[in-house]
Design an enzyme around this catalytic site. Structure first.
Site, PDB file in Angstrom:
ATOM      1  N   GLY A  21     -23.470  73.305  36.124  1.00 41.12           N
ATOM      2  CA  GLY A  21     -24.839  73.110  35.630  1.00 41.12           C
ATOM      3  C   GLY A  21     -25.286  74.275  34.767  1.00 41.12           C
ATOM      4  O   GLY A  21     -26.474  74.627  34.729  1.00 41.12           O
ATOM      5  N   GLY A  74     -28.400  74.156  32.206  1.00 39.38           N
ATOM      6  CA  GLY A  74     -29.760  73.865  32.649  1.00 39.38           C
ATOM      7  C   GLY A  74     -30.681  75.066  32.551  1.00 39.38           C
ATOM      8  O   GLY A  74     -30.306  76.130  32.041  1.00 39.38           O
ATOM      9  N   ASP A  95     -20.579  72.286  32.627  1.00 38.62           N
ATOM     10  CA  ASP A  95     -21.669  71.299  32.696  1.00 38.62           C
ATOM     11  C   ASP A  95     -21.089  69.952  32.259  1.00 38.62           C
ATOM     12  O   ASP A  95     -19.897  69.858  31.904  1.00 38.62           O
ATOM     13  CB  ASP A  95     -22.849  71.729  31.792  1.00 38.62           C
ATOM     14  CG  ASP A  95     -24.194  71.183  32.309  1.00 38.62           C
ATOM     15  OD1 ASP A  95     -24.296  69.961  32.518  1.00 38.62           O
ATOM     16  OD2 ASP A  95     -25.128  71.981  32.507  1.00 38.62           O
ATOM     17  N   ARG A 147     -21.840  68.330  29.570  1.00 38.27           N
ATOM     18  CA  ARG A 147     -21.578  68.378  28.126  1.00 38.27           C
ATOM     19  C   ARG A 147     -21.361  69.814  27.682  1.00 38.27           C
ATOM     20  O   ARG A 147     -21.994  70.731  28.215  1.00 38.27           O
ATOM     21  CB  ARG A 147     -22.770  67.788  27.342  1.00 38.27           C
ATOM     22  CG  ARG A 147     -22.786  66.263  27.306  1.00 38.27           C
ATOM     23  CD  ARG A 147     -24.113  65.733  26.825  1.00 38.27           C
ATOM     24  NE  ARG A 147     -25.155  65.941  27.828  1.00 38.27           N
ATOM     25  CZ  ARG A 147     -25.337  65.156  28.888  1.00 38.27           C
ATOM     26  NH1 ARG A 147     -24.577  64.102  29.075  1.00 38.27           N
ATOM     27  NH2 ARG A 147     -26.294  65.416  29.773  1.00 38.27           N
ATOM     28  N   TYR A 152     -35.951  64.117  46.316  1.00 36.96           N
ATOM     29  CA  TYR A 152     -35.522  65.486  45.975  1.00 36.96           C
ATOM     30  C   TYR A 152     -35.547  66.363  47.224  1.00 36.96           C
ATOM     31  O   TYR A 152     -34.574  67.063  47.542  1.00 36.96           O
ATOM     32  CB  TYR A 152     -36.467  66.035  44.909  1.00 36.96           C
ATOM     33  CG  TYR A 152     -36.177  67.433  44.413  1.00 36.96           C
ATOM     34  CD1 TYR A 152     -35.030  67.716  43.667  1.00 36.96           C
ATOM     35  CD2 TYR A 152     -37.074  68.475  44.652  1.00 36.96           C
ATOM     36  CE1 TYR A 152     -34.792  69.006  43.184  1.00 36.96           C
ATOM     37  CE2 TYR A 152     -36.846  69.755  44.175  1.00 36.96           C
ATOM     38  CZ  TYR A 152     -35.695  70.008  43.436  1.00 36.96           C
ATOM     39  OH  TYR A 152     -35.464  71.279  42.964  1.00 36.96           O
ATOM     40  N   ILE A 199     -39.740  77.804  38.763  1.00 38.81           N
ATOM     41  CA  ILE A 199     -39.180  78.918  37.987  1.00 38.81           C
ATOM     42  C   ILE A 199     -39.736  78.865  36.563  1.00 38.81           C
ATOM     43  O   ILE A 199     -39.681  77.814  35.904  1.00 38.81           O
ATOM     44  CB  ILE A 199     -37.637  78.844  37.949  1.00 38.81           C
ATOM     45  CG1 ILE A 199     -37.052  78.750  39.364  1.00 38.81           C
ATOM     46  CG2 ILE A 199     -37.064  80.045  37.191  1.00 38.81           C
ATOM     47  CD1 ILE A 199     -37.298  79.941  40.249  1.00 38.81           C
TER      48      ILE A 199
HETATM   49  P1  NAD Z   1     -31.764  71.626  35.320  1.00 40.79           P
HETATM   50  O1  NAD Z   1     -32.074  70.190  35.465  1.00 40.79           O
HETATM   51  O2  NAD Z   1     -32.417  72.392  34.229  1.00 40.79           O
HETATM   52  O3  NAD Z   1     -30.191  71.840  35.160  1.00 40.79           O
HETATM   53  C1  NAD Z   1     -29.272  71.148  35.952  1.00 40.79           C
HETATM   54  C2  NAD Z   1     -27.970  71.107  35.177  1.00 40.79           C
HETATM   55  O4  NAD Z   1     -27.028  70.376  35.972  1.00 40.79           O
HETATM   56  C3  NAD Z   1     -28.086  70.358  33.832  1.00 40.79           C
HETATM   57  O5  NAD Z   1     -27.591  71.166  32.782  1.00 40.79           O
HETATM   58  C4  NAD Z   1     -27.255  69.109  34.026  1.00 40.79           C
HETATM   59  O6  NAD Z   1     -26.556  68.685  32.873  1.00 40.79           O
HETATM   60  C5  NAD Z   1     -26.277  69.562  35.107  1.00 40.79           C
HETATM   61  N1  NAD Z   1     -25.724  68.439  35.861  1.00 40.79           N
HETATM   62  C6  NAD Z   1     -26.361  67.309  36.269  1.00 40.79           C
HETATM   63  N2  NAD Z   1     -25.499  66.502  36.876  1.00 40.79           N
HETATM   64  C7  NAD Z   1     -24.292  67.130  36.852  1.00 40.79           C
HETATM   65  C8  NAD Z   1     -23.014  66.783  37.303  1.00 40.79           C
HETATM   66  N3  NAD Z   1     -22.771  65.603  37.880  1.00 40.79           N
HETATM   67  N4  NAD Z   1     -21.999  67.650  37.123  1.00 40.79           N
HETATM   68  C9  NAD Z   1     -22.221  68.845  36.497  1.00 40.79           C
HETATM   69  N5  NAD Z   1     -23.408  69.223  36.037  1.00 40.79           N
HETATM   70  C10 NAD Z   1     -24.445  68.366  36.214  1.00 40.79           C
HETATM   71  O7  NAD Z   1     -32.038  72.302  36.735  1.00 40.79           O
HETATM   72  P2  NAD Z   1     -32.439  73.808  37.024  1.00 40.79           P
HETATM   73  O8  NAD Z   1     -33.895  73.903  36.887  1.00 40.79           O
HETATM   74  O9  NAD Z   1     -31.566  74.714  36.275  1.00 40.79           O
HETATM   75  O10 NAD Z   1     -32.139  73.869  38.587  1.00 40.79           O
HETATM   76  C11 NAD Z   1     -30.905  74.320  39.098  1.00 40.79           C
HETATM   77  C12 NAD Z   1     -30.960  74.216  40.608  1.00 40.79           C
HETATM   78  O11 NAD Z   1     -32.079  74.971  41.095  1.00 40.79           O
HETATM   79  C13 NAD Z   1     -31.172  72.805  41.138  1.00 40.79           C
HETATM   80  O12 NAD Z   1     -30.515  72.665  42.382  1.00 40.79           O
HETATM   81  C14 NAD Z   1     -32.664  72.735  41.367  1.00 40.79           C
HETATM   82  O13 NAD Z   1     -33.010  71.779  42.344  1.00 40.79           O
HETATM   83  C15 NAD Z   1     -32.924  74.134  41.858  1.00 40.79           C
HETATM   84  N6  NAD Z   1     -34.306  74.542  41.696  1.00 40.79           N
HETATM   85  C16 NAD Z   1     -34.830  74.688  40.447  1.00 40.79           C
HETATM   86  C17 NAD Z   1     -36.164  75.074  40.316  1.00 40.79           C
HETATM   87  C18 NAD Z   1     -36.801  75.249  38.965  1.00 40.79           C
HETATM   88  O14 NAD Z   1     -38.012  75.455  38.886  1.00 40.79           O
HETATM   89  N7  NAD Z   1     -36.034  75.187  37.877  1.00 40.79           N
HETATM   90  C19 NAD Z   1     -36.927  75.305  41.459  1.00 40.79           C
HETATM   91  C20 NAD Z   1     -36.358  75.120  42.702  1.00 40.79           C
HETATM   92  C21 NAD Z   1     -35.041  74.765  42.815  1.00 40.79           C
HETATM   93  C1  AKB Z   2     -39.422  70.899  40.661  1.00 40.04           C
HETATM   94  O1  AKB Z   2     -40.632  70.983  40.386  1.00 40.04           O
HETATM   95  O2  AKB Z   2     -38.846  69.845  40.941  1.00 40.04           O
HETATM   96  C2  AKB Z   2     -38.651  72.185  40.740  1.00 40.04           C
HETATM   97  C3  AKB Z   2     -38.686  72.714  42.125  1.00 40.04           C
HETATM   98  C4  AKB Z   2     -39.833  73.538  42.546  1.00 40.04           C
HETATM   99  O3  AKB Z   2     -37.808  72.461  42.895  1.00 40.04           O
HETATM  100  N1  AKB Z   2     -39.178  73.081  39.770  1.00 40.04           N
END
Ligand code: NAD
Ligand code: AKB
Length: 313
Positions: free
Chosen positions: A8, A11, A34, A36, A140, A170
């Site tokens: 990932g 992301g 990832d 792509r 989720y 974040i």
């Molecule tokens: P994001 O959606 O920006 O990125 C996720 C990445 O995973 C994407 O680039 C996507 O292409 C890739 N992905 C999806 N399916 C896939 C697969 N089958 N194989 C490989 N890659 C795949 O998410 P993020 O915000 O970077 O979050 C990363 C992690 O942190 C997640 O577990 C999310 O739940 C957790 N998280 C994020 C936040 C936040 O605010 N961003 C908050 C709490 C928890």
């Molecule tokens: C979402 O809002 O889904 C994420 C998280 C807090 O897990 N940013």
């Protein structure tokens, strides 16, 4: 020397965690992947196309690169997952189960973020304890609680070194977030710098935990580097840096940009999700067990976000 696989990497978190890991462990020791192959992470080091729902894809990369630590960031965020719950489960849990199985067989450590989404309406909303009621009402959140339990199971049953944090929303200035409930707290800065009126999808008094990306990166790396003897918890640690509402962040931005305007057009789905999440978490276990100590608060983050985005936009 660690050999790390990031799943990932394209992301919101992966696009900043990957260069941070490359800086610490060396370009040749971090394999970014990832679905792509697009983004700076591809040209800046070793890159692989991996669909983590396919365990063979992960095995192949882990074997070829002698991986011993996996940062598994693949997931579908809360609001998007709610629109397609089966996909939310398949990706959230499917990728995690595969990572843990590969870790069990090939001896890898695993980091997988959980979230404030792992809590629900029965959870105490203020100063939410580390160990408390977790009955989330979103798919989720269901995947996050199941993921926390499964990760602890793999540690206790098979000795897999699985660790995680419950990230809050974040905030970052490199890659836009995709499909979360807390996305507004990033989008508001882009609107302010572009001199656009911001349309806020959450009610003005919705308090949620938040964190600036540099602290989120530190949390992941510091937890994975922590002395295992000191960890009483593993999956998953509450971590937070600040708690604010749309009204608070709006007024903070206005201190820098007095003409900035915001109106509320509440999104019922996001409002309902946010209403079940904590207002503010107690992260004292993370502070005690592995020295968690965020550097940014709302004031310092806002100054930095506006400075960086003014340069970028
Ligand atoms: P994001 O959606 O920006 O990125 C996720 C990445 O995973 C994407 O680039 C996507 O292409 C890739 N992905 C999806 N399916 C896939 C697969 N089958 N194989 C490989 N890659 C795949 O998410 P993020 O915000 O970077 O979050 C990363 C992690 O942190 C997640 O577990 C999310 O739940 C957790 N998280 C994020 C936040 C936040 O605010 N961003 C908050 C709490 C928890
Ligand atoms: C979402 O809002 O889904 C994420 C998280 C807090 O897990 N940013």
């Amino acid at each position: 020397m660690k050999k790390i696989l990031v799943i990932g990497a394209g992301g919101q978190i992966g696009s900043e965690l990957t260069p941070a890991l490359r800086k610490i462990y060396g370009q040749d020791n971090v394999v970014a992947s990832d679905l792509r192959l697009n983004g700076d992470w591809v040209s800046e080091g070793i890159a692989e196309k991996v669909d983590a729902t396919n365990v063979i894809n992960i095995v192949d990369v882990v074997k070829r690169h002698n991986i011993d630590a996996i940062y598994n960031l693949a997931a579908i965020l809360s609001a998007t997952a709610e629109a397609n719950p089966k996909m939310g489960w398949d990706i959230g849990m499917g990728c995690l189960v595969n990572c843990l199985e590969v870790a069990r067989i090939y001896g890898c450590a695993v980091f997988t973020p959980s979230s404030i989404g792992a809590f629900g309406p029965e959870t105490p909303p203020d100063n939410t304890p580390q160990d408390t009621i977790q009955r989330p009402k979103t798919i989720y959140g269901v995947t996050k609680v199941a993921g926390e339990l499964l990760s602890d199971y793999y540690f206790q049953r098979f000795g897999v070194d699985a660790r995680s944090v419950r990230y809050p929303g974040i905030i970052s200035n490199v890659t836009l977030p995709g499909g979360g409930t807390t996305d507004y707290a990033v989008e508001i800065y882009y609107a302010a710098v572009k001199k656009e009126k911001f349309v806020c999808p959450l009610p003005e008094d919705t308090f949620l935990d938040m964190m600036y990306m540099p602290d989120a990166i530190d949390a992941a790396i510091n937890l994975m580097e922590a002395d295992p003897e000191k960890l009483k918890h593993r999956n998953s640690f509450n971590v937070t840096a600040m708690s604010f509402s749309p009204k608070t962040i709006y007024h903070e931005i206005k201190k820098h940009l007095p003409d900035f305007e915001m109106e509320y057009r509440v999104n019922p789905l996001k409002k309902a999700i946010a209403a079940t999440w904590p207002n503010s978490m107690d992260d004292s276990c993370a502070r005690r067990e592995w020295g968690w100590n965020p550097k940014y608060n709302l004031e310092t983050m806002t100054t930095d976000m506006l400075k960086v985005l003014k340069g970028k936009l």
